[in-house]
Scaffold this motif. Structure first.
Motif, PDB file in Angstrom:
ATOM      1  N   CYS A 213       4.505   5.795   6.715  1.00 42.64           N
ATOM      2  CA  CYS A 213       4.690   6.832   5.691  1.00 42.64           C
ATOM      3  C   CYS A 213       6.035   6.718   4.981  1.00 42.64           C
ATOM      4  CB  CYS A 213       4.542   8.213   6.308  1.00 42.64           C
ATOM      5  SG  CYS A 213       2.857   8.557   6.814  1.00 42.64           S
ATOM      6  N   ASN A 215       6.997   3.966   3.751  1.00 43.53           N
ATOM      7  CA  ASN A 215       6.842   2.774   2.889  1.00 43.53           C
ATOM      8  C   ASN A 215       7.866   1.697   3.230  1.00 43.53           C
ATOM      9  OD1 ASN A 215       4.755   3.965   1.464  1.00 43.53           O
ATOM     10  ND2 ASN A 215       6.129   4.794  -0.096  1.00 43.53           N
TER      11      ASN A 215
ATOM     12  N   ARG B  92       6.448  11.118  -1.516  1.00 48.25           N
ATOM     13  CA  ARG B  92       5.912  11.092  -2.875  1.00 48.25           C
ATOM     14  C   ARG B  92       6.315  12.339  -3.661  1.00 48.25           C
ATOM     15  NH1 ARG B  92       3.494   6.533  -2.480  1.00 48.25           N
ATOM     16  NH2 ARG B  92       2.930   6.305  -4.651  1.00 48.25           N
ATOM     17  N   GLY B 122      -2.741  16.801  -2.857  1.00 46.61           N
ATOM     18  CA  GLY B 122      -1.997  15.594  -2.520  1.00 46.61           C
ATOM     19  C   GLY B 122      -2.156  15.123  -1.093  1.00 46.61           C
ATOM     20  N   SER B 128      -2.300  11.224  -4.975  1.00 42.94           N
ATOM     21  CA  SER B 128      -1.072  11.982  -4.744  1.00 42.94           C
ATOM     22  C   SER B 128      -0.110  11.840  -5.917  1.00 42.94           C
ATOM     23  CB  SER B 128      -0.414  11.540  -3.429  1.00 42.94           C
ATOM     24  OG  SER B 128       0.595  12.467  -3.081  1.00 42.94           O
ATOM     25  N   ARG B 169      -7.036   7.512   0.252  1.00 40.35           N
ATOM     26  CA  ARG B 169      -5.886   7.979  -0.520  1.00 40.35           C
ATOM     27  C   ARG B 169      -5.538   6.999  -1.643  1.00 40.35           C
ATOM     28  NH1 ARG B 169      -2.683   9.861   3.206  1.00 40.35           N
ATOM     29  NH2 ARG B 169      -4.119   9.481   4.900  1.00 40.35           N
ATOM     30  N   LYS B 171      -2.356   5.948  -4.173  1.00 39.60           N
ATOM     31  CA  LYS B 171      -0.940   6.112  -4.484  1.00 39.60           C
ATOM     32  C   LYS B 171      -0.627   5.359  -5.770  1.00 39.60           C
ATOM     33  CE  LYS B 171       0.248   6.733   0.335  1.00 39.60           C
ATOM     34  NZ  LYS B 171       1.134   6.401   1.447  1.00 39.60           N
ATOM     35  N   SER B 173       2.380   4.389  -8.825  1.00 35.71           N
ATOM     36  CA  SER B 173       3.813   4.366  -9.131  1.00 35.71           C
ATOM     37  C   SER B 173       4.015   3.878 -10.555  1.00 35.71           C
ATOM     38  CB  SER B 173       4.562   3.451  -8.152  1.00 35.71           C
ATOM     39  OG  SER B 173       4.307   2.097  -8.461  1.00 35.71           O
ATOM     40  N   ALA B 185       2.004   0.011  -5.052  1.00 39.89           N
ATOM     41  CA  ALA B 185       1.102   1.149  -5.025  1.00 39.89           C
ATOM     42  C   ALA B 185      -0.328   0.670  -5.244  1.00 39.89           C
ATOM     43  CB  ALA B 185       1.484   2.142  -6.117  1.00 39.89           C
ATOM     44  N   ASP B 186      -1.284   1.576  -4.995  1.00 43.55           N
ATOM     45  CA  ASP B 186      -2.686   1.239  -5.276  1.00 43.55           C
ATOM     46  C   ASP B 186      -2.843   0.921  -6.758  1.00 43.55           C
ATOM     47  OD1 ASP B 186      -4.311   1.930  -2.708  1.00 43.55           O
ATOM     48  OD2 ASP B 186      -2.904   3.579  -2.955  1.00 43.55           O
ATOM     49  N   LYS B 269      -0.393  -1.780  -0.953  1.00 44.03           N
ATOM     50  CA  LYS B 269      -0.615  -0.897   0.206  1.00 44.03           C
ATOM     51  C   LYS B 269       0.488  -1.148   1.217  1.00 44.03           C
ATOM     52  CE  LYS B 269      -4.263  -0.432   3.788  1.00 44.03           C
ATOM     53  NZ  LYS B 269      -3.887  -1.296   4.906  1.00 44.03           N
ATOM     54  N   ARG B 317      -9.061   1.386   0.725  1.00 44.78           N
ATOM     55  CA  ARG B 317      -8.073   1.545  -0.348  1.00 44.78           C
ATOM     56  C   ARG B 317      -8.496   0.649  -1.518  1.00 44.78           C
ATOM     57  NH1 ARG B 317      -2.912   3.407   1.807  1.00 44.78           N
ATOM     58  NH2 ARG B 317      -1.900   2.812  -0.148  1.00 44.78           N
TER      59      ARG B 317
END
Lengths: 422, 361
Positions: A213, A215, B92, B122, B128, B169, B171, B173, B185-186, B269, B317
């Motif tokens: 979490c 990262n 986040r 979120g 999120s 989830r 994510k 950016s 990020a995803d 990821k 993901r």
């Protein structure tokens, strides 16, 4: 000032509508009593109109510190003189970004008094950011922050402010005290954080388990992630309940077949795990978090070398220490010593602006391990090398001046002299 | 720099990190490291249960990250009223509020949504909050804005934040230059430069030229003499427009407001779950840098999310979904064109080629 009907920030105003909370609306409200912010927003509007940035970087340091202030001055200060200097102060956040309101209110008061009254929670490294101080107020803000027990974050070629996940504060998955270790490393190496003396930045991010979490694996030079080396704790009663609620197929489709090493199976409605082949990826525990839990013999995996794009592209961290206990003060000290050895070796041989991951790429992981005194381990690689270009120290005689060239795989080339004569 | 300043007594230095123990909610302090399991109550609300039987409800709200002291004080008022004066920010930039009784959730949420206007969500399989950096508000290098781009995109994704209806989830950016501070990020929206730096020879002397030369990853920068002054030149064929030199020296201007564009990357990821962490890959490029709302970006992100929602299995993901269906199908279902620019030309390019006869026909 005469009230103008026409807005000074028509493009920014468009960001006041819509369901997501608007920073424009919020800052415009504050700008009514913060003229420097009004001008900074004017400058931001100009950027929106022209797709052009107007901040230039400079250096400004508090007494005794070599970083932590991100100093900006405007290249359109004739138009926006009050925002001519608009610096950010990085402030070390409490572990896990946990706050009590007294602490937050104190930051608000200091920010109101010495800056434009903008706070960001948080910067990408993890710091609290306080925006909009001029040169003089940066000093007064810094003094008041430190007077009240806060401290300034890192910047430049130094240890950077650490960040970690919520850990044991409310998460059952956390395998060690992420919050405590984050504070310990910060405090132990606080001088290295404030006074840049490394080839380039060094970031720690600390996650309680492999869900990461914080990262950490691709955003820090040294990720520390929680793990365990005994068995996943299985509560078969809860397994039965989960199957009853979701069906057996759900467990097969979403747990059993998703295991990266196929070490988990369902037998007569019971979960069986070959723990020797489990890589602690956390997936099955995430899905069945009442039935499954990390083992009891917990510790950390330490990785090294992650960074973001600049220069050579992104690098992912890779395993340095597959398992290490991280419970006692002695365990923490062992980690501190390992970090010191890395900084010594990288500090001596690293190039300017070379992150530790780039350094390892240049000198080779084998050489690096020798340099820091860590034994190679098969868990450090995906697979052994597939090319034969190896410099075996044991088999290769050193060829220093005056020594006969006896390497067995080199044909005698004494013809050189003759050729030259011809 | 040192003018005649009368030295006042300085505040203590090297205080270190604030004491997190003072920041813990009383239930966290009591059950520190002794949590048993968690349960989803509904999107944005997670119940944490300790071995002692204590229950802590964590209510997550989206925040704009950049906030005035007025807004922070309102957040404090709410935390004082409902949460015994404690709260947490997430990685986040969401805010988490804590209550200990289920009946206290509703009045808390009412205050969050009416006083702050922040959405609840979120968590779990939602989209999120978007990670971003400073952009035009405070950075010295950006070619686009960050906070504004996030606001515009989150307006479009609002429903996906307050619901958990994605396969897994998501994510996102954003980054305003090729340094990509926003992170993996995803889905990532990153600025792309298209020209070598424009060199301001007359202002070059403010920089440490050897450092600027050394930072170039492709050794494209070399010293020259311009009108009797030391300066630098760039071998344009070698330059890959990364902007590393611009970070080192403002006189190496890499940005161009007329030509910079945005590209979209997918499949990053951090979690080690299942196949492990992964980097994101180029999905589409050439989107205009179009403030204040960047509608082309929202449209492209929408395409990806729609296709992902339709095609992915639960717990996959975005990167895992694409890996399973193959990139051929990804480009089909999103409608993005696959071009020669999607094929890697940098270090390790060959490791990204399909070195097998395994093809989807």
């Amino acid at each position: 000032m005469a009230k103008e009907k026409e807005s000074k920030t028509p493009m920014l105003d468009e960001l006041e509508t819509g369901p997501w909370p608007s920073f424009v609306k919020d800052l415009k409200q504050l700008a009514k009593r913060k003229p420097e912010l009004e001008q900074a927003l004017g400058q931001l509007e100009d950027s929106y109109q022209t797709n052009t940035n107007h901040w230039l970087g400079t250096v400004l340091n508090l007494d005794g510190y070599g970083g932590g202030v991100i100093a900006r001055y405007s290249d359109v200060q004739d138009k926006f003189p009050l925002a001519a200097q608009f610096h950010t102060i990085r402030i070390i956040e409490p572990s896990g970004w946990l706050y009590n309101t007294a602490a937050l209110r104190q930051l608000c008061d200091i920010s109101e008094k010495h800056s434009a009254g903008i706070l960001q929670f948080h910067g990408m490294t993890g710091d609290i950011l306080m925006l909009g101080s001029n040169n003089e107020k940066t000093y007064t803000a810094g003094e008041e922050l430190m007077e009240n027990g806060w401290d300034i974050g890192g910047s430049g070629p130094a240890l950077r402010t650490l960040a970690c996940c919520v850990g044991p504060a409310y998460c059952e998955m956390s395998c060690f005290d992420t919050l405590g270790l984050t504070k310990f490393i910060t405090d132990t190496y606080i001088s290295e954080l404030h006074r840049p003396e490394l080839p380039y930045k060094y970031k720690f991010k600390i996650s309680g388990c492999a869900n990461d979490c914080a990262n950490s694996i691709q955003r820090s030079d040294m990720p520390i992630m929680g793990t365990w080396r005994d068995k996943i704790q299985v509560n078969q009663k809860e397994v039965a309940k989960f199957i009853k609620e979701n069906g057996e197929n759900y467990v097969v489709d979403n747990v059993i077949t998703r295991c990266p090493t196929k070490c988990i199976k369902l037998e007569k409605k019971k979960i069986k795990i070959d723990d020797s082949n489990c890589v602690k990826c956390m997936h099955c525990i995430n899905v069945m978090h009442k039935a499954l839990a990390p083992g009891k013999d917990k510790g950390v995996t330490i990785l090294l070398g992650g960074k973001r794009t600049l220069k050579i592209g992104d690098t992912m961290s890779s395993v340095l220490v597959p398992f290490m206990k991280m419970e006692t003060r002695e365990d923490w000290d062992k980690l501190i010593q390992l970090v010191r050895r890395i900084w010594d070796f990288w500090g001596e041989h690293g190039l300017d602006h070379e992150r530790v991951g780039e350094f390892i790429d240049r000198v080779g992981l084998g050489t690096f391990l020798d340099g820091i005194g860590v034994e190679p381990d098969p868990q450090m690689v995906k697979h052994p090398r597939s090319n034969p270009y190896i410099k075996f120290e044991e088999y290769t005689q050193p060829r220093i001046a005056g020594e006969p060239k006896e390497s067995p795989n080199v044909v005698d080339k004494e013809v050189e002299g003759k050729e030259a004569a011809v | 720099m040192t003018t005649t300043i009368v030295k006042k007594k300085l505040a203590p230095r090297d205080n270190g990190a604030p004491d997190f123990k003072k920041m813990l909610h009383p239930l966290m302090a009591k059950n520190y490291g002794k949590w048993k399991y968690h349960e989803k109550v509904k999107p944005g609300i997670i119940k944490r249960v300790a071995e002692s039987g204590d229950e802590l409800y964590v209510i997550r709200a989206g925040s704009p990250r950049t906030m005035s002291v007025d807004t922070i004080r309102k957040i404090c008022d709410i935390a004082d009223k409902h949460c015994q004066g404690h709260l947490k920010f997430t990685s986040r930039c969401n805010i988490e509020f804590f209550v200990t009784k289920e009946k206290d959730i509703k009045p808390l949420i009412k205050d969050i949504t009416t006083i702050l206007g922040f959405p609840i969500g979120g968590t779990g399989h939602s989209v999120s909050n978007i990670l971003h950096t400073q952009g035009w508000l405070h950075c010295n290098l950006p070619g686009t804005d960050a906070a504004g781009a996030v606001k515009a995109l989150m307006d479009e994704l609002y429903k996906e934040f307050i619901n958990e209806r994605m396969p897994q989830r998501v994510k996102i950016s954003t980054s305003c230059c090729s340094i990509n501070c926003g992170g993996q990020a995803d889905i990532a929206i990153n600025l792309q430069h298209h020209h070598p730096p424009k060199i301001n020879h007359s202002n070059m002397q403010i920089c440490e030229l050897p450092k600027v030369t050394a930072i170039c990853p492709v050794a494209a920068i070399r010293p020259i003499n311009v009108e009797g002054k030391s300066s630098l030149e760039v071998v344009e064929e070698k330059c890959m427009y990364c902007g590393a030199c611009h970070g080192q020296c403002p006189s190496m201007e890499i940005r161009d407001p007329k030509t910079d564009t945005l590209s979209i990357w997918v499949g990053g990821k951090s979690a080690n779950t299942r196949g492990g962490p992964s980097f994101m890959k180029l999905a589409t490029f050439g989107l205009p840098n179009n403030p204040p709302r960047w509608p082309e970006v929202s449209e492209a992100v929408g395409k990806i999310l729609n296709a992902y929602k339709k095609g992915a299995k639960e717990y996959e993901r975005i990167g895992e979904w694409i890996e399973r269906i193959g990139w051929k199908k990804f480009f089909e279902v999103t409608g993005f064109e696959f071009t020669k620019y999607h094929i890697d030309t940098f270090r390790f390019a060959r490791t990204t080629f399909n070195t097998s006869a395994q093809v989807r026909l």
